[in-house]
Design an enzyme around this catalytic site. Structure first.
Site, PDB file in Angstrom:
ATOM      1  N   HIS A 328      24.280  43.127  -4.306  1.00 10.19           N
ATOM      2  CA  HIS A 328      25.035  43.888  -3.388  1.00 10.19           C
ATOM      3  C   HIS A 328      26.350  44.395  -4.373  1.00 10.19           C
ATOM      4  O   HIS A 328      26.672  43.586  -4.819  1.00 10.19           O
ATOM      5  CB  HIS A 328      25.313  43.462  -2.010  1.00 10.19           C
ATOM      6  CG  HIS A 328      26.062  44.133  -1.034  1.00 10.19           C
ATOM      7  ND1 HIS A 328      27.249  44.541  -1.097  1.00 10.19           N
ATOM      8  CD2 HIS A 328      25.634  45.238  -0.123  1.00 10.19           C
ATOM      9  CE1 HIS A 328      27.491  45.562   0.014  1.00 10.19           C
ATOM     10  NE2 HIS A 328      26.239  45.977   0.443  1.00 10.19           N
ATOM     11  N   ASP A 387      18.695  44.352   3.334  1.00 15.83           N
ATOM     12  CA  ASP A 387      17.565  45.195   3.187  1.00 15.83           C
ATOM     13  C   ASP A 387      16.221  44.114   3.207  1.00 15.83           C
ATOM     14  O   ASP A 387      15.073  44.536   3.204  1.00 15.83           O
ATOM     15  CB  ASP A 387      17.519  46.106   2.334  1.00 15.83           C
ATOM     16  CG  ASP A 387      18.540  47.243   2.309  1.00 15.83           C
ATOM     17  OD1 ASP A 387      18.615  48.135   3.545  1.00 15.83           O
ATOM     18  OD2 ASP A 387      19.445  47.521   1.526  1.00 15.83           O
TER      19      ASP A 387
END
Length: 452
Positions: A328, A387
Site C-alpha cells: 500500500h 483488496d
C-alpha cells in the site's frame, strides 16, 4: 463515420508519431517533478488540508519514517472502534455516512431519522429504470453509474446551485440511489447480453444499504443477518480514505472549478473506474483463479510460494511482477481495513462453507510478505491491503465481479460527498498545478512546405 475499425485503419499511419513522443525520464529528476504528485520516497505531496479522515502508516522522527501499525480515522474516530461499536448492527454504514457528512456520530433519534431520509430518497425517478438504464444497457456498470448521475442533473430543478443546503441534498440523493442504479444496471446487462431473466426488485425503505444491495441483486431477495452485517462492514471500510486518493482528489479538483455536483461525481467515478484505483480486488480474484489453475496443491506452502515467486519474476498471470492485494502507498506494518475485514471474511467462510478458500488467501498473505521483502528492494515493510479480502467476501456473498468496482463507488460516494462539501465550505482556489514544457519551439510552415 461510426465504424471505429475503419477509423483506426485511416489513422494507423499517425500512430507511430506517439511512440516517438516519450519524454526523457531524466528530465523529471532534472526539474524536480513530483511524478504522480509523490516525493522520491513515495510520500504524497501535500496539496490540501482536511478534517474528514486521517490515514497513517508511519511516524516521523528526526526526518526518518518509522513504520507503525496502520491507522484510519473518520472525523477523528478510529475505524476499529467504529466497527466494534456497531456490535452487529446492519446500519453501521449509515452511521458512518452521517459521521462523514456532519462531523459527529448520530444519536439514536438522529440515526432513525437519517435512515428514513435515505429510504425516501432511494427510489429512482418514475420510469428512470426503463428509459435510462434498460434502454441502453452497458457491459460496464461504472459506465451506467456515470451516465445515470449525469442524467439525474436534468431531474434537478436547480442543478447548478452549489449552496451547502442544495449540495447536501444532492449528495444524500446520490448516496441513497447508487445501490439501486448499480443493481438495476447489472440486471439490465444480464438480460441484454447474457439472455437472463430480468429481475427487478424495489428497494425497501426500512432496510439498510447493505440489506437493499443483497435484496436487489438476488432473484430470491433473501439474505442472512451475517451476510448483511459483513457487507455493511465492507461498505464502512471503503467509505473514505483521505483526500489524497485519486478519486477523492479528483472530487476536490473538479469542485474547485465551481461546477455542479453531478459533473463532479461523474468525474470521481471516472477516476475510480481505472484498474489502478478501483479495480484492484478484481485483479486479486483473477490472480487467485490463475493460481488455482497452475498449482496442483493449493494447501502446500512450497507450491504456492513457487507460484508467487513466478509472479514477482513476471513469469505468471499478467506478468506485471505484482502480487495483487499486497502493499500500500501509505500503510506499512498493516492495513487496518484488511485486518478488520479478514476477521469478518473468516466468520463468513465458516458459515458459508468456504474455509479452504479463506485459508488460501491467508496463505498468500503470509508467504507474500517475506517473498516481496526478499525479492524486492523495498524501503518499508509490506502488508496485505483491503483488496486481498474484499473480492473474496464479495464472491462468497455472490456479488458478481461486474459489481466489484461499483461496490467501491457505492461506499466511497459518502467520502466524496463529504470532501466536496468541505471544499465548497472553504471556497478554496481552483486547483491548478504546473507542467514544465520540455519540447522545442518551431517556426510555422505553410502547408505546401510541410513534410513529416
Amino acid at each position: 463515420m461510426n465504424d471505429f475499425s475503419e477509423f483506426r485503419d485511416l489513422t494507423e499511419k499517425y500512430v507511430e508519431r506517439y511512440s516517438n513522443g516519450t519524454i526523457d525520464k531524466s528530465l523529471y529528476t532534472k526539474y524536480d517533478v513530483k511524478r504522480g504528485l509523490r516525493d522520491a520516497d513515495g510520500r504524497g505531496v501535500l496539496t490540501g488540508l482536511t478534517e474528514i479522515s486521517d490515514v497513517s502508516g508511519f511516524r516521523v522522527e528526526k526526518d526518518k519514517r518509522i513504520p507503525i501499525p496502520g491507522e484510519l480515522y473518520y472525523q477523528g474516530y478510529d475505524v476499529r472502534q467504529l466497527v466494534n461499536g456497531f456490535n452487529g448492527s446492519k446500519h453501521g454504514f449509515e452511521e458512518v455516512i452521517f459521521l462523514l457528512l456532519f462531523g459527529e456520530l448520530p444519536t439514536r433519534e438522529e440515526l432513525d431519522e437519517f435512515i428514513e431520509i435515505l429510504g425516501i430518497l432511494r427510489p429512482l425517478p418514475e420510469n428512470f429504470n426503463r428509459d435510462v438504464i434498460m434502454k441502453q444497457p452497458s457491459r460496464n456498470i461504472m459506465n451506467v453509474l456515470q451516465r445515470c448521475v449525469l442524467t439525474l442533473y436534468t431531474y434537478d430543478d436547480n442543478p447548478d446551485d452549489i449552496s451547502i443546503r442544495h449540495v447536501l441534498a444532492q449528495s444524500l440523493s446520490l448516496i441513497a440511489r447508487f445501490p439501486v442504479i448499480a443493481a438495476y444496471g447489472y440486471q439490465s446487462y444480464r438480460h441484454r447480453y447474457m439472455d437472463s431473466s430480468l429481475v427487478v426488485h424495489r428497494p425497501k425503505p426500512e432496510l439498510s444499504t447493505a440489506e437493499n444491495i443483497l435484496r436487489l441483486l438476488r432473484p430470491d431477495p433473501s439474505f442472512t443477518d451475517l451476510e448483511a452485517q459483513v457487507l455493511d462492514v465492507c461498505l464502512t471500510l471503503h467509505a473514505e480514505h483521505g483526500g489524497g486518493n485519486n478519486s477523492t482528489f479528483t472530487t476536490h479538483v473538479i469542485t474547485t472549478t465551481g461546477t455542479d455536483t453531478y459533473s463532479t461525481v461523474a468525474g470521481s467515478l471516472g477516476s475510480l473506474k481505472g484498474p489502478r484505483h478501483g479495480g484492484a480486488n478484481l485483479k486479486v480474484q483473477q490472480m487467485v483463479a490463475d493460481l488455482k489453475a497452475n498449482v496442483e496443491d493449493t494447501e502446500n506452502d512450497a507450491q504456492v510460494k513457487a507460484y508467487l515467486t513466478k509472479l514477482l519474476n513476471k513469469q505468471a498471470f499478467d506478468k506485471a511482477g505484482l502480487i495483487y492485494g499486497m502493499g500500500h502507498a501509505i500503510y506499512t506494518l498493516s492495513d487496518p481495513r484488511a485486518e478488520i475485514l479478514k476477521e469478518y471474511a473468516r466468520k463468513l467462510s465458516e458459515a458459508e462453507g468456504y474455509v479452504k478458500e479463506f485459508e488460501l488467501y491467508d496463505r498468500i498473505e503470509r508467504l507474500a510478505k517475506d517473498l516481496i521483502s526478499k525479492n524486492r528492494d523495498v524501503q518499508k515493510p509490506v502488508c496485505a491491503n483491503v483488496d486481498l479480502y474484499s473480492g473474496f467476501v464479495y464472491s462468497v456473498l455472490k456479488i458478481p465481479t461486474e459489481l466489484f468496482t461499483p461496490m467501491f463507488a457505492i461506499a466511497r460516494i459518502a467520502g466524496w460527498s463529504a470532501h466536496r462539501i468541505e471544499e465548497v465550505v472553504n471556497n478554496g482556489k481552483i486547483i491548478r498545478p504546473a507542467y514544465k514544457y520540455v519540447g522545442t519551439h518551431r517556426e510555422y510552415l505553410p502547408i505546401e512546405e510541410r513534410n513529416w
